[in-house]
Scaffold this active site. Structure first.
Site, mmCIF file in Angstrom:
data_model
loop_
_atom_site.group_PDB
_atom_site.id
_atom_site.type_symbol
_atom_site.label_atom_id
_atom_site.label_comp_id
_atom_site.label_asym_id
_atom_site.label_seq_id
_atom_site.Cartn_x
_atom_site.Cartn_y
_atom_site.Cartn_z
ATOM 1 C CG LEU A 11 41.240 -49.865 -110.605
ATOM 2 C CD1 LEU A 11 40.144 -48.653 -111.025
ATOM 3 C CD2 LEU A 11 40.581 -51.341 -110.876
ATOM 4 N NE ARG A 18 49.133 -37.641 -120.038
ATOM 5 C CZ ARG A 18 49.280 -36.875 -118.939
ATOM 6 N NH1 ARG A 18 50.350 -36.008 -118.879
ATOM 7 N NH2 ARG A 18 48.490 -37.079 -118.084
ATOM 8 C CD GLN A 76 38.851 -52.172 -117.646
ATOM 9 O OE1 GLN A 76 39.866 -51.826 -117.416
ATOM 10 N NE2 GLN A 76 37.905 -51.355 -117.692
ATOM 11 C CG ASN A 231 48.588 -39.796 -115.278
ATOM 12 O OD1 ASN A 231 48.157 -40.924 -115.226
ATOM 13 N ND2 ASN A 231 48.220 -38.673 -114.653
ATOM 14 C CE LYS A 338 80.415 -62.552 -111.483
ATOM 15 N NZ LYS A 338 80.290 -63.336 -112.817
HETATM 16 C C1 UD1 Z 1 40.501 -40.904 -111.510
HETATM 17 C C2 UD1 Z 1 39.167 -40.389 -110.806
HETATM 18 C C3 UD1 Z 1 39.494 -39.004 -110.406
HETATM 19 C C4 UD1 Z 1 40.608 -38.838 -109.421
HETATM 20 C C5 UD1 Z 1 41.985 -39.526 -110.131
HETATM 21 C C6 UD1 Z 1 42.941 -39.568 -109.190
HETATM 22 C C7 UD1 Z 1 37.422 -41.560 -111.807
HETATM 23 C C8 UD1 Z 1 36.421 -41.499 -113.030
HETATM 24 N N1 UD1 Z 1 38.228 -40.469 -111.837
HETATM 25 O O1 UD1 Z 1 40.700 -39.920 -112.615
HETATM 26 O O2 UD1 Z 1 38.316 -38.521 -109.492
HETATM 27 O O3 UD1 Z 1 40.896 -37.536 -108.914
HETATM 28 O O4 UD1 Z 1 41.588 -40.642 -110.564
HETATM 29 O O5 UD1 Z 1 44.227 -40.137 -109.746
HETATM 30 O O6 UD1 Z 1 37.583 -42.545 -111.337
HETATM 31 N N2 UD1 Z 1 41.975 -47.695 -115.175
HETATM 32 C C9 UD1 Z 1 41.738 -49.008 -115.614
HETATM 33 N N3 UD1 Z 1 40.808 -49.361 -116.451
HETATM 34 C C10 UD1 Z 1 39.951 -48.379 -117.025
HETATM 35 C C11 UD1 Z 1 40.280 -46.985 -116.660
HETATM 36 C C12 UD1 Z 1 41.113 -46.787 -115.744
HETATM 37 O O7 UD1 Z 1 42.267 -50.152 -114.941
HETATM 38 O O8 UD1 Z 1 39.216 -48.697 -117.884
HETATM 39 C C13 UD1 Z 1 43.074 -47.532 -114.314
HETATM 40 C C14 UD1 Z 1 44.328 -46.856 -114.687
HETATM 41 O O9 UD1 Z 1 45.287 -47.540 -115.240
HETATM 42 C C15 UD1 Z 1 44.772 -45.975 -113.679
HETATM 43 C C16 UD1 Z 1 43.278 -45.769 -112.700
HETATM 44 O O10 UD1 Z 1 42.383 -46.669 -113.164
HETATM 45 O O11 UD1 Z 1 45.586 -46.788 -112.828
HETATM 46 C C17 UD1 Z 1 42.702 -44.317 -112.731
HETATM 47 O O12 UD1 Z 1 42.269 -44.011 -114.221
HETATM 48 P P1 UD1 Z 1 42.367 -42.963 -114.797
HETATM 49 O O13 UD1 Z 1 42.233 -43.010 -116.229
HETATM 50 O O14 UD1 Z 1 44.157 -42.431 -114.841
HETATM 51 O O15 UD1 Z 1 41.569 -41.888 -114.299
HETATM 52 P P2 UD1 Z 1 41.813 -40.202 -113.870
HETATM 53 O O16 UD1 Z 1 41.269 -39.896 -115.034
HETATM 54 O O17 UD1 Z 1 43.131 -39.963 -113.326
HETATM 55 CA CA CA Z 2 45.461 -40.741 -113.597
#
Ligand code: UD1
Ligand code: CA
Length: 452
Positions: A11, A18, A76, A231, A338
């Site tokens: 993902l 941030r 996505q 983050n 270089k």
């Molecule tokens: C998520 C987990 C949480 C865990 C944490 C660890 C879920 C619901 N929660 O929370 O339990 O402790 O990670 O770091 O899964 N992303 C996408 N598309 C989206 C949403 C997210 O690609 O629609 C990707 C983000 O870029 C990121 C990852 O998924 O790399 C995690 O998403 P993020 O929103 O950071 O999840 P957390 O709230 O940190």
């Molecule tokens: Ca996260």
């Protein structure tokens, strides 16, 4: 290791607001390599070649990196949560029936051993439907909590925003990395809703759904540092520090001596031979290869450079892209190289710029020598033959050749080729006027006393 029956979904669609950056979050480098590159390397180590990177719209750099690593790219468009993001990868895995490993592109420190333990557990006797990588954290704050039964089975994952006070007191956290039984993955993921505090489709709900069908779910614990997700720039600096420590430990284990390892910075791809010695405050940018028995004195900076066996570098040496230092060569203080080959045994010891050049074997380059390789429009080559001697403070105006064994007198500006074994000197002849200095001072003193 080969894991043909596992596909990975990475993902990487998050905006990383941030980070306050124009660069997609997963492209920010750790040890000179984008975070996403570290995650793809992890999959290489595990032998998982079937991969899909889920990126956001317009993230061209993410797509390019993914494709270069043989991964499919799924976009996505609306970021509706982690489950929604995994589902975006489904078309790219059409017909694939193996397990699905979900990893996050912004979590680059995960160790292969920890994921391998999850893969093993899935193959074990009770074949859990989901194996989640977890870690223990004293102050878990925003992490999802892993809720276990008395036997250590995973019951469900609850996000911090949806948790009761009792659940918030749990210190076992969800890393986000999980392995899902391919036989049920897409069906369960499609059944996930968004009735929760964030209104998102939570990947974490897959555990509760599997349990509701009577399947077991399990946790494999890793060290919390493995799962540091980035983050913010502060997180990035923290992750960098841990990754640097790992590279230092690896170098020491491979037979490198470092006087003060904490002051030496590596890139993920730095290659070092045995019995390399590194003094304090040295920076290795990407693409550096150093062979055995090389000594690197303090305060050096290298990038995209090669150094052959037994060479000595620094203090204060700079190797820029394309520098190629031969066996036993010496590159001394305040020397910049270089796109040049410095052949075996050559010496470039003080205050020198060598660019777009060849320095022949055993040649000696005097202090303050400069290859004038750029005229504001074009770069030109300087070729210095083997055993040549370039006197101090020489400017070599490229394109120019100095033949084997030739000598260039100090202070010369060389604009024409010098034949092998010849002498070239271009400075004006010296004039000596006996007694002139004393007479000059006398005259000046007299003038000054007249004025006052
Ligand atoms: C998520 C987990 C949480 C865990 C944490 C660890 C879920 C619901 N929660 O929370 O339990 O402790 O990670 O770091 O899964 N992303 C996408 N598309 C989206 C949403 C997210 O690609 O629609 C990707 C983000 O870029 C990121 C990852 O998924 O790399 C995690 O998403 P993020 O929103 O950071 O999840 P957390 O709230 O940190
Ligand atoms: Ca996260």
């Amino acid at each position: 290791m080969s894991e043909a029956c596992v596909a990975a979904v990475v993902l990487a669609a998050g905006l990383g607001t941030r980070m306050k950056s124009n660069l997609p979050k997963v492209m920010h480098p750790v040890c000179g390599k984008p975070m996403l590159g570290h995650v793809l390397d992890l999959l290489d180590d595990l032998g998982i070649d079937r991969r899909v990177v889920v990126s956001g719209p317009g993230m061209d750099a993410v797509a390019a990196l993914a494709e270069a690593a043989g991964a499919a790219v799924a976009v996505q468009v609306d970021r509706l949560g982690t489950a929604h993001a995994v589902l975006a990868a489904k078309p790219a895995l059409e017909g694939f029936t193996g397990d699905i490993l979900v990893a996050f592109g912004d979590t680059p420190l995960v160790r292969a051993e920890t994921v391998a333990a999850a893969l093993d557990l899935r193959k074990g006797a009770d074949a859990p439907a989901v194996v989640v990588l977890g870690f223990d954290e004293d102050e878990p704050e925003a992490y999802g909590r892993l809720i276990l039964d008395d036997d250590g089975n995973l019951l469900r994952i609850v996000e911090a925003k949806d948790a009761t006070p009792d659940e918030l007191a749990v210190t076992l956290c969800n890393s986000g990395v999980m392995l899902i039984d391919g036989g049920v993955a897409w069906r369960l993921l499609s059944a996930i809703g968004n009735a929760n505090a964030k209104g998102e489709y939570y990947l974490t709900d897959v555990v509760g759904l599997a349990r509701a069908e009577g399947r077991t779910c399990a946790v494999v614990e890793g060290a919390s540092e493995e799962f540091l997700g980035v983050n913010s720039r502060a997180d990035l600096a923290l992750v960098e520090a841990i990754a640097q420590d790992r590279l230092r430990a690896r170098a020491l284990a491979q037979g490198v001596t470092m006087t003060d390892p904490h002051t030496v910075y590596f890139s993920a791809d730095t290659q070092l031979g045995r019995d390399v010695t590194i003094e304090p405050f040295v920076v290795f940018g990407p693409g550096v290869v150093v062979d055995d028995d090389v000594t690197i004195k303090a305060f050096c900076h290298f990038e995209n450079a090669r150094v052959a066996r037994g060479a000595t570098l620094g203090p204060y040496a700079r190797l820029r892209p394309g520098a190629d230092v031969g066996v036993g060569a010496h590159i001394g203080n305040f020397v910049e190289i270089k796109k040049s080959i410095v052949e075996d045994g050559a010496k470039v010891n003080h205050l020198t710029y060598i660019g777009d050049a060849r320095v022949g074997a055993g040649a000696n380059i005097g202090a303050g020598t400069i290859t004038c390789n750029y005229d504001g429009f074009n770069k030109s080559l300087t070729d210095i033959g083997k055993g040549a001697f370039i006197g101090s403070n020489t400017s070599l105006v490229a394109p120019v050749k100095v033949g084997d064994g030739a000598i260039v007198g100090a202070g010369s500006v060389v604009t024409k080729d010098v034949p092998a074994e010849a002498l070239a000197v271009t400075r004006a002849p010296q004039k000596v006027v006996e007694g002139w200095a004393a007479r000059f001072r006398e005259r000046m003193r007299a003038l000054k006393s007249k004025k006052s």
